[in-house]
Motif scaffolding. Structure first.
Motif, PDB file in Angstrom:
ATOM      1  N   GLU A  28       0.967  -1.108   0.014  1.00  0.00           N
ATOM      2  CA  GLU A  28      -0.066  -0.188   0.034  1.00  0.00           C
ATOM      3  C   GLU A  28       0.862   1.406  -0.078  1.00  0.00           C
ATOM      4  O   GLU A  28       0.572   2.369  -0.439  1.00  0.00           O
ATOM      5  N   ARG A  29       1.887   1.167   0.707  1.00  0.00           N
ATOM      6  CA  ARG A  29       2.936   2.408   0.746  1.00  0.00           C
ATOM      7  C   ARG A  29       3.599   2.696  -0.596  1.00  0.00           C
ATOM      8  O   ARG A  29       3.701   3.650  -1.080  1.00  0.00           O
ATOM      9  N   VAL A  30       3.925   1.559  -1.188  1.00  0.00           N
ATOM     10  CA  VAL A  30       4.520   1.578  -2.365  1.00  0.00           C
ATOM     11  C   VAL A  30       3.569   2.281  -3.483  1.00  0.00           C
ATOM     12  O   VAL A  30       3.794   3.207  -4.356  1.00  0.00           O
ATOM     13  N   ILE A  37      -1.332   5.877  -6.203  1.00  0.00           N
ATOM     14  CA  ILE A  37      -2.576   5.396  -6.075  1.00  0.00           C
ATOM     15  C   ILE A  37      -2.818   4.996  -4.438  1.00  0.00           C
ATOM     16  O   ILE A  37      -2.017   4.236  -4.154  1.00  0.00           O
ATOM     17  N   THR A  38      -4.059   5.711  -3.891  1.00  0.00           N
ATOM     18  CA  THR A  38      -4.399   4.959  -2.521  1.00  0.00           C
ATOM     19  C   THR A  38      -5.310   4.051  -2.656  1.00  0.00           C
ATOM     20  O   THR A  38      -6.533   4.072  -3.124  1.00  0.00           O
ATOM     21  N   ALA A  39      -5.107   2.805  -1.830  1.00  0.00           N
ATOM     22  CA  ALA A  39      -5.988   1.973  -2.149  1.00  0.00           C
ATOM     23  C   ALA A  39      -5.384   0.729  -0.982  1.00  0.00           C
ATOM     24  O   ALA A  39      -4.213   0.626  -0.453  1.00  0.00           O
ATOM     25  N   ARG A 111      11.162   2.079  -9.279  1.00  0.00           N
ATOM     26  CA  ARG A 111      12.222   1.024  -8.454  1.00  0.00           C
ATOM     27  C   ARG A 111      12.207   1.245  -7.216  1.00  0.00           C
ATOM     28  O   ARG A 111      12.242   2.444  -6.797  1.00  0.00           O
ATOM     29  N   VAL A 112      11.860   0.144  -6.377  1.00  0.00           N
ATOM     30  CA  VAL A 112      11.638   0.371  -4.936  1.00  0.00           C
ATOM     31  C   VAL A 112      12.633  -0.712  -4.248  1.00  0.00           C
ATOM     32  O   VAL A 112      13.047  -1.527  -4.895  1.00  0.00           O
TER      33      VAL A 112
END
Length: 985
Positions: A28-30, A37-39, A111-112
């Protein structure tokens, strides 16, 4: 870009590829911080990636967050997204999980960092509808749709190029042998590990024979049931969406199809032959070469072996991966089914399915006949096919039929008796079986009436010699001889034999089996199942010339269905899109030319059962004597009409004989109109009475005529279908139908157009055997008579004891009609119908002219009618309808406790209907589900068909001779089919 952005994965340089460890909260944070997008995130399964479904607060799906395995570079991801966009553009009818884009057009990709290192996260389009995953049986239509998608994707990617395709993947079938060799050690069961390695080596060797000729291109390489998404608007699982391009690479093009086929094999009831619709569909869009067809099944096996080895490996290195763990059983099931038949058999079966089969092999003309002293004139050919007269009267069910027939031929003077190659033997067919039996012969059997020496038909090598068996080469083929174990060959293994040299000496009374196969092909069993016969027969040859008999004619003929469509008006439909070829019936069984027995649940035309000996004998005897029309004077027509009239209450004492139910209904209406002098008729909606002008005019079944209500002539008036289950008035409210119908008749009379007839089935057939509301006919009959009209009862389907408790349907309503129309059961398949009325009504017909029917009441028809009545009585078939009907209905009602799709069980005796609905409150008809169920039950050995205006009711009206074993078989198969199709609670 850093240098590693240009690298591509090499599976063999990796120790393992565990999926990224990402929690829903992290996902969700990514999504929020990096992708805009908040979901809410929900975990989706994946073998090597981390996938999440992102939902809005109201649970609406927004997108899929895909976090790639750390081993996959940005360039590889870019290739996947570019390929997805290409397919979506080329095939807009397909839904493709393309990458979502920001307002500036750039992909929502970032990229995370994860605990396993930096990874690429991106948002993909969510495709509603759900995958084809799970054990549910796949219908031929679904299988074909999977092949169609694979063909479209393959064609779209044919010319796609990208540096991100240059990968060495675990799932690339070009490396399957290396993958299994590396990972098989993770299979803990020694026997399975050995089996996997052996199958891999065999499949790899077969694939390598044509590998140099297999074209390579970009492939999705994961068009499996997990990644093909069903159309949300389809009632049945019909894929139109594609997700997960993570395995995109360059590989053998035919691997695209192999991967898709393998994923079908774990589904309930799916065998190798069930995937052929996908092969045909793929081939129609992206034609396969002969080499690709030969490589296809070896690649399916390699994929299956890789799944087992890879799945065990993934579960070992990624212990928390529930998705990988859950797949282990189904992956082994795929492997077991993929290896069920020898690879060459499947290759030939596939080539046959797409029109690439080579001409059948033939035996070389022998220098000397195999059996010394025996010529073709000495040998009697034994026909054991569906067409054989020797199979009459159920002889195919007797265990010793083959030996008995052979012994009879030998007793009649034949020196030997031989069966036929490549023909289905009905003698190997059980009466009730959910699986087709092995019936098609790969060789011939011989019974010897005198001592004989088996000699070499040509020079060759003895490959094997043991008591009861000898195997020798014969040119490019191998001849296997099987005989009694008491007989020892006179040659030894490894020896070279010359033409005419003795091989074995067989005593009188011995039997011998001859099988001739390709030298490089697998040993063929004596009999094979019809579905696989094309594969096996392509690897064998007819040994008949070796004993002097002509080879079986392999001349190709136009498909029988094509020939039918060319000359037979197509409005005369046939059951099933791909119907079995039926040429024989016996009691409640129908028998195909492939030697498959089907339980017949629909044939109310033959109440005594198919091919009843008494009917056959009566017809044959009468045809030898006389057959003419009823204007001549003979006894049988008198005896039959007396018997028929005696079955009806007063004043119904006068009989007209016709040829069919349509004619009976037509004549019944004309009698009523003529007797009343009133030309208007009232009929029930949703009913069917026939195809003649008058019977069609009062037929309002939507399935028989979609425009029925709009095209009725002005003299026909309809009233509500008195269906107490799904009509306007249900349950206790169904008592309202009678008064409403009476009101219509009163209104017609008040307008100066009183009805001359009211016509209805006495038990509501088109609705699946729904009983009319109590008292309904009494009310309506009284009304039509009050206004000078007559009551016409259509007993074509329900008469003659089928209801069990009543011989006539109108008896259930405690009424007596003025005119009764009957057919179907009267002739047990012979065209025979009747109208029975009072003498007063019949006499008034003279005012309309004369009546005559060329074969209605002929000597043959009359004798048939008498025989049917006698047999119904003597075999207590009405009593059987009570006993077996109650058993059937009870078991069907018990099934309703386990399947929500079962809405109701209608009917009485052996006139039942199983109504299938999607919702018990709305009664939404399960039309597509019913059609799929009928197809599946045919595959499982039962002929059953839908009825009703919504085609959502199984019509259950078998021959009245059906027994308890068959009734139980039907309900057991229905239970199995409903479970396989995913309907069990």
């Amino acid at each position: 870009m850093p240098h590693d952005e240009y690298r591509t994965i090499d599976f063999f340089a990796q120790d393992a590829l565990p999926a990224p460890r990402v929690t829903p909260a992290q996902a969700e944070r990514v999504a929020s911080r990096r992708l805009g997008i908040t979901a809410r995130a929900e975990v989706l399964g994946s073998q090597q990636d981390a996938n999440f479904l992102l939902r809005a607060d109201d649970r609406t799906p927004l997108a899929v967050l895909k976090i790639a395995n750390p081993a996959f570079s940005p360039m590889e991801v870019e290739a996947q997204d570019t390929a997805a966009d290409l397919i979506a553009t080329v095939h807009p009818e397909l839904r493709i999980a393309t990458v979502l884009r920001r307002p500036d057009g750039s992909p929502r990709c970032a990229r995370v960092d994860t605990e396993g290192g930096p990874v690429i996260a991106r948002l993909l389009r969510h495709l509603p509808g759900g995958p084809l995953s799970g054990p549910r049986h796949l219908s031929p239509g679904t299988v074909a749709a999977m092949g169609t998608i694979a063909g479209k994707v393959s064609a779209a990617l044919r010319d796609f190029r990208h540096p991100g395709l240059d990968r060495v993947l675990q799932w690339d079938l070009r490396y399957a042998d290396r993958v299994v060799a590396r990972l098989a050690e993770h299979i803990p069961e020694p026997d399975r590990r050995t089996t996997i390695r052996t199958a891999t080596a065999d499949a790899w060797a077969q694939a390598q024979k044509v590998a140099a000729l297999l074209p390579c291109q970009a492939v999705h390489l994961d068009l499996t049931d997990d990644n093909l998404i069903c159309s949300p608007g389809s009632r049945l699982p019909m894929p139109d969406g594609v997700i997960d391009f993570g395995d995109l690479t360059t590989s053998w093009a035919v691997g695209e199809l192999a991967v898709s086929l393998s994923s079908m094999l774990h589904h309930d009831g799916v065998e190798p032959h069930h995937v052929l619709p996908a092969v045909r569909a793929f081939h129609s869009l992206r034609p396969l070469s002969t080499q690709e067809a030969e490589a296809l099944w070896p690649l399916v096996v390699l994929r299956a072996a890789g799944l087992v080895a890879g799945g065990r490996h993934q579960a070992a290195v990624d212990a928390d991966n529930a998705y990988a763990e859950a797949a282990l059983d189904r992956e082994w099931r795929i492997f077991e089914r993929a290896t069920r038949l020898p690879l060459p058999v499947m290759a030939e079966l596939i080539k046959d399915a797409i029109g690439l089969a080579a001409a059948p092999a033939r035996a070389d003309s022998p220098a000397r006949l195999l059996l010394r002293g025996l010529t073709a004139d000495d040998i009697s050919v034994l026909d054991l096919s569906t067409d054989a007269g020797a199979m009459d009267h159920g002889a195919w069910l007797e265990a010793d039929t083959e030996d008995r027939l052979a012994a009879s031929a030998l007793a009649d003077g034949a020196a030997a008796v031989a069966t036929r190659y490549a023909r289905a033997r009905l003698t190997r067919t059980p009466a009730l079986s959910a699986v087709s039996p092995a019936t098609v012969a790969t060789g011939i059997d011989l019974w010897l009436g005198r001592a004989t020496v088996v000699q070499a038909p040509g020079s060759g090598e003895v490959l094997a010699a043991a008591p009861g068996r000898a195997v020798i080469t014969y040119g490019p083929q191998v001849l296997t001889l099987s005989f009694p174990h008491t007989v020892h060959p006179v040659v030894s293994a490894g020896a070279t034999v010359r033409e005419g040299e003795d091989l074995a000496r067989l005593p009188s009374g011995a039997s011998v089996r001859l099988v001739l196969r390709k030298a490089d092909g697998p040993a063929a069993p004596p009999l094979v199942r019809p579905e696989y016969a094309a594969g096996w027969l392509a690897l064998t040859a007819d040994p008949s010339p070796l004993i002097g008999l002509p080879a079986v004619d392999h001349e190709e003929h136009a498909d029988l269905l094509d020939r039918r469509d060319a000359v037979f008006a197509t409005v005369q439909e046939h059951y099933y899109a791909n119907p079995p070829h039926i040429e024989r019936g016996w009691r409640h069984h129908l028998l195909s030319t492939g030697g498959r027995s089907y339980l017949d649940i629909v044939n109310n035309v033959t109440p005594l059962g198919h091919a009843h000996p008494r009917v056959e004998q009566a017809v044959s005897r009468q045809l030898r004597r006389l057959n003419t029309n009823s204007r001549f004077h003979y006894a049988s027509v008198v005896e039959f009409t007396e018997r028929l009239a005696a079955l009806l209450p007063e004043p119904l004492d006068t009989v007209f004989l016709v040829n069919s139910g349509s004619e009976a209904a037509d004549l019944g209406l004309r009698l009523a109109i003529g007797a009343s002098g009133q030309h208007d008729v009232v009929a029930l909606r949703e009913a069917y009475h026939g195809w003649t002008y008058a019977s069609d005019a009062v037929s309002t079944s939507f399935q028989d005529n979609p425009n029925a209500l709009a095209t009725r002539p002005s003299w026909v008036h309809t009233v509500d279908s008195p269906n107490s289950y799904r009509g306007r008035h249900r349950g206790a409210d169904s008592v309202r139908y009678g008064p409403e119908a009476v009101a219509v008749m009163d209104s017609l009379a008040a307008s100066g157009r009183p009805a001359g007839a009211f016509v209805s089935e006495a038990f509501y057939g088109n609705a699946g055997g729904v009983a009319l509301p109590d008292g309904y006919l009494a009310e309506v009959y009284a009304a039509v008579r009050r206004h000078g009209g007559l009551a016409v009862a259509d007993e074509v389907q329900v008469g003659y004891g089928r209801l069990g408790h009543w011989f006539w349907g109108f008896e259930q309503q405690r009424v007596v009609p003025d005119v009764v129309c009957v057919a179907k059961a009267m002739g047990n398949g012979h065209p025979l119908g009747a109208v029975i009325t009072s003498k007063a009504v019949a006499d008034q017909y003279r005012d309309q002219g004369y009546f005559f029917s060329s074969t209605g009441g002929s000597p043959v028809s009359s004798v048939v009618g008498l025989t049917v009545l006698d047999t119904l009585r003597n075999e207590d078939l009405q009593g059987n309808a009570v006993r077996i009907g109650c058993r059937l209905k009870s078991r069907l009602q018990a099934l309703a406790d386990h399947y929500d799709i079962i809405g109701a069980v209608h009917g009485s005796g052996l006139y039942l209907g199983l109504e299938l609905v999607r919702d018990h409150a709305t009664l939404e008809p399960a039309t597509e589900e019913t059609a799929e169920l009928c197809d599946r039950m045919l595959d499982l050995g039962v002929v059953v068909q839908p009825t009703g205006d919504h085609l959502n009711i199984l019509k259950i009206k078998p021959p009245m001779c059906i027994d308890a074993a068959a009734a139980d078989f039907f309900t057991d198969i229905l239970d199995r089919a409903l479970t396989q199709l995913g309907h069990r609670r």
